[in-house]
Enzyme design. Structure first.
Site, PDB file in Angstrom:
ATOM      1  N   ARG A 195       4.120  10.461  -5.545  1.00 35.46           N
ATOM      2  CA  ARG A 195       5.458  11.041  -5.450  1.00 35.46           C
ATOM      3  C   ARG A 195       6.358  10.491  -6.539  1.00 35.46           C
ATOM      4  O   ARG A 195       6.143  10.750  -7.717  1.00 35.46           O
ATOM      5  CB  ARG A 195       6.035  10.828  -4.032  1.00 35.46           C
ATOM      6  CG  ARG A 195       5.350  11.700  -2.975  1.00 35.46           C
ATOM      7  CD  ARG A 195       6.026  11.594  -1.615  1.00 35.46           C
ATOM      8  NE  ARG A 195       6.063  10.219  -1.125  1.00 35.46           N
ATOM      9  CZ  ARG A 195       5.109   9.642  -0.389  1.00 35.46           C
ATOM     10  NH1 ARG A 195       4.062  10.344  -0.026  1.00 35.46           N
ATOM     11  NH2 ARG A 195       5.207   8.397   0.005  1.00 35.46           N
TER      12      ARG A 195
ATOM     13  N   HIS B 169       0.832  -1.207   0.000  1.00 34.28           N
ATOM     14  CA  HIS B 169       0.000   0.000   0.000  1.00 34.28           C
ATOM     15  C   HIS B 169       0.869   1.260   0.000  1.00 34.28           C
ATOM     16  O   HIS B 169       0.660   2.164  -0.814  1.00 34.28           O
ATOM     17  CB  HIS B 169      -0.932  -0.004   1.212  1.00 34.28           C
ATOM     18  CG  HIS B 169      -1.701   1.281   1.386  1.00 34.28           C
ATOM     19  ND1 HIS B 169      -2.664   1.694   0.481  1.00 34.28           N
ATOM     20  CD2 HIS B 169      -1.630   2.248   2.332  1.00 34.28           C
ATOM     21  CE1 HIS B 169      -3.145   2.866   0.881  1.00 34.28           C
ATOM     22  NE2 HIS B 169      -2.548   3.225   1.998  1.00 34.28           N
TER      23      HIS B 169
ATOM     24  N   GLU C 164     -10.845   1.896   2.926  1.00 35.44           N
ATOM     25  CA  GLU C 164      -9.547   1.320   3.242  1.00 35.44           C
ATOM     26  C   GLU C 164      -9.787  -0.001   3.955  1.00 35.44           C
ATOM     27  O   GLU C 164     -10.397  -0.043   5.034  1.00 35.44           O
ATOM     28  CB  GLU C 164      -8.694   2.280   4.099  1.00 35.44           C
ATOM     29  CG  GLU C 164      -8.233   3.478   3.283  1.00 35.44           C
ATOM     30  CD  GLU C 164      -7.167   4.337   3.957  1.00 35.44           C
ATOM     31  OE1 GLU C 164      -7.001   4.244   5.191  1.00 35.44           O
ATOM     32  OE2 GLU C 164      -6.505   5.110   3.228  1.00 35.44           O
TER      33      GLU C 164
ATOM     34  N   LYS D 239     -10.740  11.692   7.113  1.00 36.80           N
ATOM     35  CA  LYS D 239     -10.882  10.370   7.731  1.00 36.80           C
ATOM     36  C   LYS D 239     -11.864  10.326   8.895  1.00 36.80           C
ATOM     37  O   LYS D 239     -12.339   9.254   9.244  1.00 36.80           O
ATOM     38  CB  LYS D 239      -9.515   9.930   8.287  1.00 36.80           C
ATOM     39  CG  LYS D 239      -8.396   9.917   7.276  1.00 36.80           C
ATOM     40  CD  LYS D 239      -8.350   8.614   6.541  1.00 36.80           C
ATOM     41  CE  LYS D 239      -7.057   8.472   5.771  1.00 36.80           C
ATOM     42  NZ  LYS D 239      -6.954   7.157   5.157  1.00 36.80           N
TER      43      LYS D 239
ATOM     44  N   TYR E  93      -3.528  17.196   4.036  1.00 35.84           N
ATOM     45  CA  TYR E  93      -2.710  16.290   4.854  1.00 35.84           C
ATOM     46  C   TYR E  93      -1.297  16.791   5.172  1.00 35.84           C
ATOM     47  O   TYR E  93      -0.647  16.274   6.082  1.00 35.84           O
ATOM     48  CB  TYR E  93      -2.675  14.887   4.252  1.00 35.84           C
ATOM     49  CG  TYR E  93      -1.604  14.626   3.228  1.00 35.84           C
ATOM     50  CD1 TYR E  93      -0.472  13.876   3.556  1.00 35.84           C
ATOM     51  CD2 TYR E  93      -1.732  15.104   1.930  1.00 35.84           C
ATOM     52  CE1 TYR E  93       0.501  13.624   2.604  1.00 35.84           C
ATOM     53  CE2 TYR E  93      -0.757  14.856   0.984  1.00 35.84           C
ATOM     54  CZ  TYR E  93       0.357  14.119   1.312  1.00 35.84           C
ATOM     55  OH  TYR E  93       1.317  13.873   0.380  1.00 35.84           O
TER      56      TYR E  93
ATOM     57  N   GLN F 189      -8.342  14.815   1.551  1.00 32.48           N
ATOM     58  CA  GLN F 189      -7.044  14.360   2.087  1.00 32.48           C
ATOM     59  C   GLN F 189      -5.865  14.993   1.351  1.00 32.48           C
ATOM     60  O   GLN F 189      -4.906  15.461   1.976  1.00 32.48           O
ATOM     61  CB  GLN F 189      -6.974  12.832   1.977  1.00 32.48           C
ATOM     62  CG  GLN F 189      -5.735  12.216   2.634  1.00 32.48           C
ATOM     63  CD  GLN F 189      -5.762  10.677   2.581  1.00 32.48           C
ATOM     64  OE1 GLN F 189      -6.713  10.077   2.088  1.00 32.48           O
ATOM     65  NE2 GLN F 189      -4.722  10.062   3.082  1.00 32.48           N
TER      66      GLN F 189
HETATM   67 MN    MN Z   1      -6.252   4.047   7.139  1.00 36.46          MN
END
Ligand code: MN
Length: 416
Positions: free
Chosen positions: A143, A134, A200, A254, A245, A241
Protein backbone atom coordinates in the site's frame (compact mmCIF):
# COMPACT_ATOMS: atom_id res chain seq x y z
CA UNK A 1 13.90 -15.42 39.76
CA UNK A 2 13.51 -19.13 39.12
CA UNK A 3 14.52 -21.28 42.04
CA UNK A 4 17.25 -23.63 40.97
CA UNK A 5 16.24 -27.25 40.41
CA UNK A 6 18.45 -30.29 40.11
CA UNK A 7 17.27 -33.46 38.44
CA UNK A 8 18.84 -36.88 38.87
CA UNK A 9 17.94 -37.53 35.22
CA UNK A 10 20.65 -36.77 32.63
CA UNK A 11 19.63 -33.71 30.65
CA UNK A 12 21.93 -32.19 28.01
CA UNK A 13 22.74 -28.58 28.91
CA UNK A 14 21.27 -27.14 25.70
CA UNK A 15 18.13 -29.29 25.82
CA UNK A 16 14.78 -27.59 25.16
CA UNK A 17 13.30 -30.08 27.59
CA UNK A 18 14.87 -29.08 30.87
CA UNK A 19 13.47 -29.78 34.33
CA UNK A 20 11.86 -26.31 34.13
CA UNK A 21 9.83 -27.16 31.03
CA UNK A 22 7.91 -30.46 31.23
CA UNK A 23 5.55 -29.84 28.29
CA UNK A 24 2.68 -32.12 27.28
CA UNK A 25 2.18 -34.10 24.09
CA UNK A 26 0.82 -37.33 22.61
CA UNK A 27 3.04 -40.10 21.29
CA UNK A 28 2.74 -43.50 19.69
CA UNK A 29 5.12 -46.36 19.00
CA UNK A 30 4.80 -50.02 18.03
CA UNK A 31 3.25 -50.89 21.40
CA UNK A 32 1.32 -47.74 22.22
CA UNK A 33 -1.48 -46.35 20.10
CA UNK A 34 -1.58 -43.01 21.89
CA UNK A 35 -0.53 -41.93 25.36
CA UNK A 36 -0.13 -38.55 26.97
CA UNK A 37 3.53 -37.85 27.62
CA UNK A 38 5.95 -35.22 28.79
CA UNK A 39 9.57 -34.65 27.77
CA UNK A 40 12.85 -34.52 29.64
CA UNK A 41 16.21 -34.22 27.86
CA UNK A 42 16.26 -36.66 24.95
CA UNK A 43 13.43 -38.77 26.38
CA UNK A 44 9.67 -38.79 26.60
CA UNK A 45 7.89 -39.66 29.84
CA UNK A 46 4.85 -41.89 29.34
CA UNK A 47 2.36 -40.50 31.87
CA UNK A 48 -0.06 -43.41 31.47
CA UNK A 49 2.68 -45.85 32.47
CA UNK A 50 3.85 -43.55 35.24
CA UNK A 51 0.34 -43.37 36.69
CA UNK A 52 0.36 -47.16 37.13
CA UNK A 53 2.29 -46.21 40.31
CA UNK A 54 -0.55 -43.89 41.31
CA UNK A 55 1.70 -40.86 41.73
CA UNK A 56 -0.78 -38.22 40.52
CA UNK A 57 -3.91 -39.56 42.20
CA UNK A 58 -6.04 -39.16 39.07
CA UNK A 59 -7.86 -41.61 36.81
CA UNK A 60 -5.08 -42.79 34.51
CA UNK A 61 -7.48 -43.34 31.59
CA UNK A 62 -7.15 -39.59 30.89
CA UNK A 63 -3.59 -40.38 29.74
CA UNK A 64 -4.75 -43.08 27.31
CA UNK A 65 -6.24 -40.66 24.80
CA UNK A 66 -5.66 -39.55 21.26
CA UNK A 67 -5.58 -35.88 22.29
CA UNK A 68 -4.76 -33.76 25.34
CA UNK A 69 -8.25 -32.20 25.41
CA UNK A 70 -9.63 -34.42 28.20
CA UNK A 71 -6.55 -33.87 30.33
CA UNK A 72 -6.72 -30.10 29.78
CA UNK A 73 -10.45 -30.19 30.68
CA UNK A 74 -9.47 -31.33 34.18
CA UNK A 75 -8.44 -27.73 34.81
CA UNK A 76 -5.28 -25.98 35.87
CA UNK A 77 -5.47 -26.93 39.57
CA UNK A 78 -4.99 -30.54 38.39
CA UNK A 79 -2.80 -30.16 35.29
CA UNK A 80 -0.41 -27.84 37.13
CA UNK A 81 -0.27 -30.30 40.01
CA UNK A 82 0.64 -33.11 37.59
CA UNK A 83 3.47 -31.00 36.15
CA UNK A 84 4.76 -30.01 39.60
CA UNK A 85 4.56 -33.59 40.86
CA UNK A 86 6.51 -34.75 37.81
CA UNK A 87 9.12 -32.11 38.56
CA UNK A 88 9.38 -33.39 42.14
CA UNK A 89 9.72 -37.01 41.01
CA UNK A 90 12.52 -36.02 38.65
CA UNK A 91 14.36 -34.09 41.37
CA UNK A 92 13.91 -36.52 44.26
CA UNK A 93 16.50 -39.26 43.92
CA UNK A 94 14.47 -41.45 46.28
CA UNK A 95 11.32 -41.17 44.19
CA UNK A 96 9.58 -44.28 42.91
CA UNK A 97 10.40 -43.20 39.37
CA UNK A 98 14.11 -43.56 40.12
CA UNK A 99 14.04 -46.51 42.49
CA UNK A 100 11.49 -48.78 40.73
CA UNK A 101 13.45 -50.18 37.82
CA UNK A 102 10.49 -51.72 36.04
CA UNK A 103 8.55 -48.45 36.24
CA UNK A 104 11.58 -46.53 34.99
CA UNK A 105 11.94 -48.86 32.02
CA UNK A 106 8.28 -48.49 31.05
CA UNK A 107 8.09 -44.73 31.50
CA UNK A 108 11.17 -43.38 29.69
CA UNK A 109 11.53 -43.79 25.94
CA UNK A 110 14.00 -42.15 23.60
CA UNK A 111 12.33 -39.30 21.73
CA UNK A 112 14.00 -40.55 18.57
CA UNK A 113 12.20 -43.90 18.98
CA UNK A 114 8.64 -42.58 19.17
CA UNK A 115 6.31 -40.70 16.88
CA UNK A 116 4.71 -37.53 18.14
CA UNK A 117 1.06 -37.04 17.21
CA UNK A 118 -1.25 -34.00 17.01
CA UNK A 119 -1.38 -32.87 20.66
CA UNK A 120 -4.89 -31.44 20.66
CA UNK A 121 -8.14 -31.78 18.76
CA UNK A 122 -8.47 -28.25 17.41
CA UNK A 123 -12.08 -27.16 17.31
CA UNK A 124 -11.63 -23.63 16.07
CA UNK A 125 -8.56 -21.85 14.82
CA UNK A 126 -8.01 -18.09 14.73
CA UNK A 127 -5.05 -16.24 13.26
CA UNK A 128 -4.12 -12.74 14.39
CA UNK A 129 -1.99 -10.06 12.76
CA UNK A 130 -0.31 -8.62 15.83
CA UNK A 131 3.34 -7.92 14.95
CA UNK A 132 3.79 -4.23 14.22
CA UNK A 133 6.92 -4.80 12.14
CA UNK A 134 5.16 -7.40 10.00
CA UNK A 135 2.05 -5.28 9.49
CA UNK A 136 4.22 -2.27 8.67
CA UNK A 137 6.33 -4.22 6.17
CA UNK A 138 3.28 -5.61 4.39
CA UNK A 139 1.57 -2.22 4.37
CA UNK A 140 4.71 -0.62 2.99
CA UNK A 141 5.07 -3.20 0.22
CA UNK A 142 1.45 -3.37 -0.91
CA UNK A 143 0.00 0.00 0.00
CA UNK A 144 1.46 3.26 1.18
CA UNK A 145 4.75 3.47 3.11
CA UNK A 146 3.52 6.68 4.73
CA UNK A 147 0.34 4.99 5.99
CA UNK A 148 1.48 1.39 6.24
CA UNK A 149 -0.85 0.51 9.11
CA UNK A 150 -4.58 0.56 8.40
CA UNK A 151 -6.62 2.90 10.67
CA UNK A 152 -7.87 0.08 12.93
CA UNK A 153 -4.48 -1.54 13.53
CA UNK A 154 -3.40 0.33 16.65
CA UNK A 155 -6.87 0.06 18.18
CA UNK A 156 -7.54 -3.68 18.02
CA UNK A 157 -5.71 -6.96 17.36
CA UNK A 158 -6.83 -7.73 13.80
CA UNK A 159 -7.65 -11.40 13.19
CA UNK A 160 -9.59 -13.85 11.02
CA UNK A 161 -11.15 -17.27 11.54
CA UNK A 162 -8.98 -19.91 9.90
CA UNK A 163 -9.34 -23.58 9.10
CA UNK A 164 -8.67 -26.22 11.78
CA UNK A 165 -8.91 -29.31 9.55
CA UNK A 166 -5.53 -28.80 7.86
CA UNK A 167 -3.43 -28.07 10.94
CA UNK A 168 -0.84 -30.87 11.05
CA UNK A 169 1.81 -31.90 13.53
CA UNK A 170 5.48 -31.42 12.78
CA UNK A 171 7.01 -33.95 10.41
CA UNK A 172 4.28 -33.96 7.78
CA UNK A 173 4.55 -33.01 4.13
CA UNK A 174 1.99 -31.53 1.78
CA UNK A 175 1.65 -30.70 -1.90
CA UNK A 176 2.08 -27.29 -3.46
CA UNK A 177 -1.43 -25.86 -3.76
CA UNK A 178 -3.13 -24.72 -6.93
CA UNK A 179 -5.74 -22.06 -7.30
CA UNK A 180 -7.00 -18.92 -8.87
CA UNK A 181 -4.64 -15.99 -9.27
CA UNK A 182 -4.51 -12.83 -11.28
CA UNK A 183 -1.07 -11.98 -12.67
CA UNK A 184 -0.38 -8.23 -12.50
CA UNK A 185 -0.17 -7.94 -16.29
CA UNK A 186 -3.30 -9.99 -17.05
CA UNK A 187 -6.88 -8.79 -17.43
CA UNK A 188 -8.44 -12.03 -16.29
CA UNK A 189 -7.60 -14.52 -13.55
CA UNK A 190 -5.86 -17.80 -14.31
CA UNK A 191 -5.88 -21.20 -12.58
CA UNK A 192 -2.57 -22.81 -11.74
CA UNK A 193 0.15 -23.69 -9.29
CA UNK A 194 0.99 -21.21 -6.60
CA UNK A 195 4.44 -19.91 -7.48
CA UNK A 196 4.80 -17.71 -4.41
CA UNK A 197 4.58 -20.29 -1.62
CA UNK A 198 5.58 -18.69 1.65
CA UNK A 199 5.99 -19.39 5.34
CA UNK A 200 4.76 -17.42 8.32
CA UNK A 201 6.75 -17.67 11.53
CA UNK A 202 4.17 -17.74 14.29
CA UNK A 203 3.35 -19.20 17.67
CA UNK A 204 -0.09 -20.29 18.81
CA UNK A 205 -1.75 -20.64 22.19
CA UNK A 206 -4.21 -23.33 23.14
CA UNK A 207 -7.36 -22.63 25.08
CA UNK A 208 -7.33 -24.40 28.45
CA UNK A 209 -10.71 -23.36 29.85
CA UNK A 210 -13.94 -22.96 27.93
CA UNK A 211 -16.42 -20.12 28.19
CA UNK A 212 -20.17 -19.93 27.61
CA UNK A 213 -21.69 -17.88 24.83
CA UNK A 214 -22.21 -14.37 26.09
CA UNK A 215 -19.19 -14.48 28.42
CA UNK A 216 -16.08 -12.36 27.91
CA UNK A 217 -12.53 -12.98 29.05
CA UNK A 218 -10.68 -10.00 30.50
CA UNK A 219 -6.99 -9.29 30.05
CA UNK A 220 -6.67 -9.85 33.81
CA UNK A 221 -8.11 -13.37 33.81
CA UNK A 222 -6.97 -14.43 30.31
CA UNK A 223 -4.13 -16.54 31.64
CA UNK A 224 -6.61 -18.89 33.34
CA UNK A 225 -7.87 -19.70 29.84
CA UNK A 226 -4.46 -20.26 28.21
CA UNK A 227 -3.11 -23.80 28.62
CA UNK A 228 0.10 -23.40 26.67
CA UNK A 229 1.87 -22.57 23.44
CA UNK A 230 3.25 -24.26 20.33
CA UNK A 231 5.28 -23.10 17.33
CA UNK A 232 3.16 -22.49 14.26
CA UNK A 233 3.92 -22.18 10.54
CA UNK A 234 1.03 -20.56 8.68
CA UNK A 235 1.90 -21.64 5.14
CA UNK A 236 0.67 -19.02 2.69
CA UNK A 237 0.23 -18.88 -1.09
CA UNK A 238 0.91 -15.21 -1.75
CA UNK A 239 -0.30 -15.17 -5.37
CA UNK A 240 -3.64 -16.73 -4.39
CA UNK A 241 -3.86 -14.40 -1.39
CA UNK A 242 -3.29 -11.19 -3.38
CA UNK A 243 -6.24 -11.89 -5.65
CA UNK A 244 -8.72 -13.38 -3.18
CA UNK A 245 -8.29 -11.48 0.06
CA UNK A 246 -10.44 -8.40 -0.64
CA UNK A 247 -12.73 -7.74 1.19
CA UNK A 248 -12.99 -10.62 3.69
CA UNK A 249 -9.36 -11.64 4.20
CA UNK A 250 -7.40 -14.86 3.63
CA UNK A 251 -9.23 -17.99 2.46
CA UNK A 252 -7.68 -20.56 0.11
CA UNK A 253 -4.25 -18.92 0.38
CA UNK A 254 -4.00 -20.24 3.93
CA UNK A 255 -6.27 -23.21 4.50
CA UNK A 256 -4.33 -25.91 2.61
CA UNK A 257 -1.81 -26.54 5.44
CA UNK A 258 -0.50 -25.24 8.74
CA UNK A 259 2.18 -26.91 10.85
CA UNK A 260 2.54 -26.98 14.65
CA UNK A 261 5.23 -28.30 16.98
CA UNK A 262 4.13 -31.41 18.94
CA UNK A 263 4.90 -30.24 22.49
CA UNK A 264 2.54 -27.90 24.27
CA UNK A 265 4.72 -25.77 26.55
CA UNK A 266 2.58 -24.63 29.46
CA UNK A 267 2.09 -20.95 30.09
CA UNK A 268 3.38 -21.61 33.63
CA UNK A 269 6.71 -22.86 32.22
CA UNK A 270 6.97 -19.64 30.20
CA UNK A 271 6.19 -17.36 33.15
CA UNK A 272 9.87 -16.74 34.10
CA UNK A 273 10.46 -15.26 30.64
CA UNK A 274 7.75 -12.61 30.74
CA UNK A 275 8.96 -9.17 29.63
CA UNK A 276 7.43 -5.76 29.27
CA UNK A 277 5.22 -5.21 26.25
CA UNK A 278 5.07 -2.41 23.72
CA UNK A 279 4.10 1.08 24.78
CA UNK A 280 0.70 1.17 23.13
CA UNK A 281 -0.10 4.60 21.72
CA UNK A 282 -2.75 5.77 21.11
CA UNK A 283 -4.24 4.48 24.35
CA UNK A 284 -6.46 1.45 23.87
CA UNK A 285 -10.06 1.07 24.96
CA UNK A 286 -10.30 -0.08 28.58
CA UNK A 287 -11.14 -3.72 27.74
CA UNK A 288 -7.77 -4.04 25.96
CA UNK A 289 -5.64 -2.42 28.65
CA UNK A 290 -3.59 -4.65 30.92
CA UNK A 291 -1.22 -4.60 33.87
CA UNK A 292 2.22 -6.11 34.26
CA UNK A 293 4.76 -7.75 31.98
CA UNK A 294 2.76 -9.69 29.43
CA UNK A 295 5.11 -10.19 26.51
CA UNK A 296 7.38 -13.24 26.52
CA UNK A 297 11.03 -13.42 25.47
CA UNK A 298 10.99 -16.44 23.13
CA UNK A 299 13.86 -16.74 20.66
CA UNK A 300 12.56 -17.91 17.29
CA UNK A 301 14.49 -19.25 14.32
CA UNK A 302 13.54 -20.42 10.84
CA UNK A 303 15.63 -22.86 8.80
CA UNK A 304 15.32 -23.86 5.15
CA UNK A 305 16.77 -27.22 4.09
CA UNK A 306 16.78 -28.12 0.39
CA UNK A 307 16.27 -31.78 -0.54
CA UNK A 308 19.51 -33.63 0.24
CA UNK A 309 21.10 -30.41 1.52
CA UNK A 310 21.96 -28.87 4.84
CA UNK A 311 19.97 -26.39 6.90
CA UNK A 312 20.19 -22.63 6.32
CA UNK A 313 19.08 -20.26 9.03
CA UNK A 314 16.98 -17.69 7.19
CA UNK A 315 15.43 -15.78 10.09
CA UNK A 316 16.04 -15.00 13.76
CA UNK A 317 13.11 -13.33 15.49
CA UNK A 318 11.53 -13.13 18.93
CA UNK A 319 8.01 -13.39 20.31
CA UNK A 320 8.67 -10.25 22.39
CA UNK A 321 8.25 -8.15 19.22
CA UNK A 322 4.50 -8.74 19.35
CA UNK A 323 2.56 -5.50 19.70
CA UNK A 324 -0.54 -7.17 21.15
CA UNK A 325 -0.24 -9.82 23.88
CA UNK A 326 -2.12 -13.12 24.01
CA UNK A 327 -4.19 -11.69 26.87
CA UNK A 328 -5.30 -8.79 24.66
CA UNK A 329 -6.03 -11.10 21.74
CA UNK A 330 -8.23 -13.28 23.93
CA UNK A 331 -10.02 -10.31 25.51
CA UNK A 332 -10.73 -8.92 22.05
CA UNK A 333 -11.80 -12.31 20.66
CA UNK A 334 -14.44 -12.71 23.37
CA UNK A 335 -15.51 -9.09 24.01
CA UNK A 336 -18.65 -9.68 21.93
CA UNK A 337 -19.59 -12.85 23.81
CA UNK A 338 -17.92 -15.31 21.41
CA UNK A 339 -17.38 -18.55 23.33
CA UNK A 340 -14.09 -20.47 23.25
CA UNK A 341 -13.50 -24.17 23.82
CA UNK A 342 -10.68 -26.27 25.20
CA UNK A 343 -8.34 -27.10 22.32
CA UNK A 344 -9.09 -23.99 20.27
CA UNK A 345 -5.94 -22.60 18.74
CA UNK A 346 -5.12 -18.91 18.45
CA UNK A 347 -2.10 -18.07 16.31
CA UNK A 348 -0.06 -14.92 16.82
CA UNK A 349 0.26 -13.74 13.26
CA UNK A 350 3.63 -13.53 11.54
CA UNK A 351 6.27 -12.47 14.07
CA UNK A 352 8.73 -10.02 12.55
CA UNK A 353 11.30 -7.94 14.37
CA UNK A 354 12.59 -4.52 13.39
CA UNK A 355 15.71 -5.73 11.56
CA UNK A 356 15.82 -7.34 8.10
CA UNK A 357 17.06 -10.73 9.40
CA UNK A 358 14.16 -10.77 11.87
CA UNK A 359 11.38 -10.83 9.29
CA UNK A 360 9.06 -13.80 9.76
CA UNK A 361 8.09 -14.50 6.14
CA UNK A 362 9.97 -14.91 2.88
CA UNK A 363 7.80 -12.15 1.45
CA UNK A 364 9.54 -9.77 3.83
CA UNK A 365 12.96 -11.49 3.95
CA UNK A 366 13.29 -11.24 0.15
CA UNK A 367 11.21 -8.04 0.00
CA UNK A 368 8.66 -9.45 -2.47
CA UNK A 369 11.33 -11.48 -4.23
CA UNK A 370 13.56 -8.50 -5.03
CA UNK A 371 16.33 -9.61 -2.63
CA UNK A 372 16.69 -13.39 -2.96
CA UNK A 373 18.15 -15.37 -0.05
CA UNK A 374 21.49 -17.06 -0.84
CA UNK A 375 21.69 -20.62 0.47
CA UNK A 376 24.87 -22.46 1.45
CA UNK A 377 24.59 -24.72 -1.63
CA UNK A 378 24.90 -21.66 -3.90
CA UNK A 379 21.23 -21.60 -4.94
CA UNK A 380 18.82 -18.76 -4.21
CA UNK A 381 15.28 -18.59 -2.90
CA UNK A 382 12.63 -15.93 -3.36
CA UNK A 383 9.93 -18.20 -1.98
CA UNK A 384 9.78 -21.90 -1.00
CA UNK A 385 10.80 -24.43 -3.70
CA UNK A 386 9.39 -27.92 -4.12
CA UNK A 387 11.04 -30.40 -1.72
CA UNK A 388 12.31 -27.67 0.59
CA UNK A 389 11.88 -28.38 4.29
CA UNK A 390 11.10 -25.51 6.63
CA UNK A 391 11.84 -25.85 10.35
CA UNK A 392 10.92 -23.40 13.07
CA UNK A 393 12.72 -23.64 16.41
CA UNK A 394 11.95 -21.70 19.57
CA UNK A 395 13.39 -21.43 23.06
CA UNK A 396 13.56 -19.18 26.11
CA UNK A 397 16.82 -18.74 27.95
CA UNK A 398 17.49 -16.86 31.16
CA UNK A 399 20.70 -17.54 33.05
CA UNK A 400 20.97 -21.34 33.22
CA UNK A 401 17.23 -21.89 32.75
CA UNK A 402 16.16 -23.00 29.29
CA UNK A 403 12.65 -23.86 28.16
CA UNK A 404 12.19 -24.77 24.49
CA UNK A 405 9.59 -25.94 22.05
CA UNK A 406 11.52 -28.48 19.97
CA UNK A 407 10.87 -28.25 16.25
CA UNK A 408 8.02 -27.42 13.91
CA UNK A 409 8.98 -28.87 10.55
CA UNK A 410 7.29 -29.70 7.25
CA UNK A 411 8.26 -30.39 3.65
CA UNK A 412 6.66 -28.88 0.57
CA UNK A 413 6.15 -31.56 -2.09
CA UNK A 414 5.53 -30.86 -5.78
CA UNK A 415 1.90 -30.38 -6.77
CA UNK A 416 -0.25 -33.52 -6.84
MN1 MN B 1 -0.68 -15.89 9.57
Amino acid sequence: MVSSLNSWFTIPEDSDFSIYNLPFGIYSDENVKHHVCSAIGDYIIDLYELESADVFDINRSVFDKQFLNDFIELGKPITNKVREKLQNLLCDSNSVLKTNESLYNHVFKKQSAVKMLMPVKVGDYTDFYSSIDHATNVGTMFRDPANALLPNWKHLPVGYHGRASSICVSGHSFHRPQGQQKPADADLPVYGLSKLLDIELETAFIIGKSTEMGDSITTANAQEHIFGMVLFNDWSARDIQTWEYVPLGPFLAKNFASTISPWVVTIEALEPFRVKGYEQEPKLLPYLQYQGNKNIDINLEVYLTPQGGTENKICTSNYKYMYYTMEQQLAHHTVNGCNVNVGDMMASGTISGPQAHEYGSMLELTWRGTKPIKLNDGTERKFVNDNDTITIKGFCQKDEVRVGFGECTATLLPAK
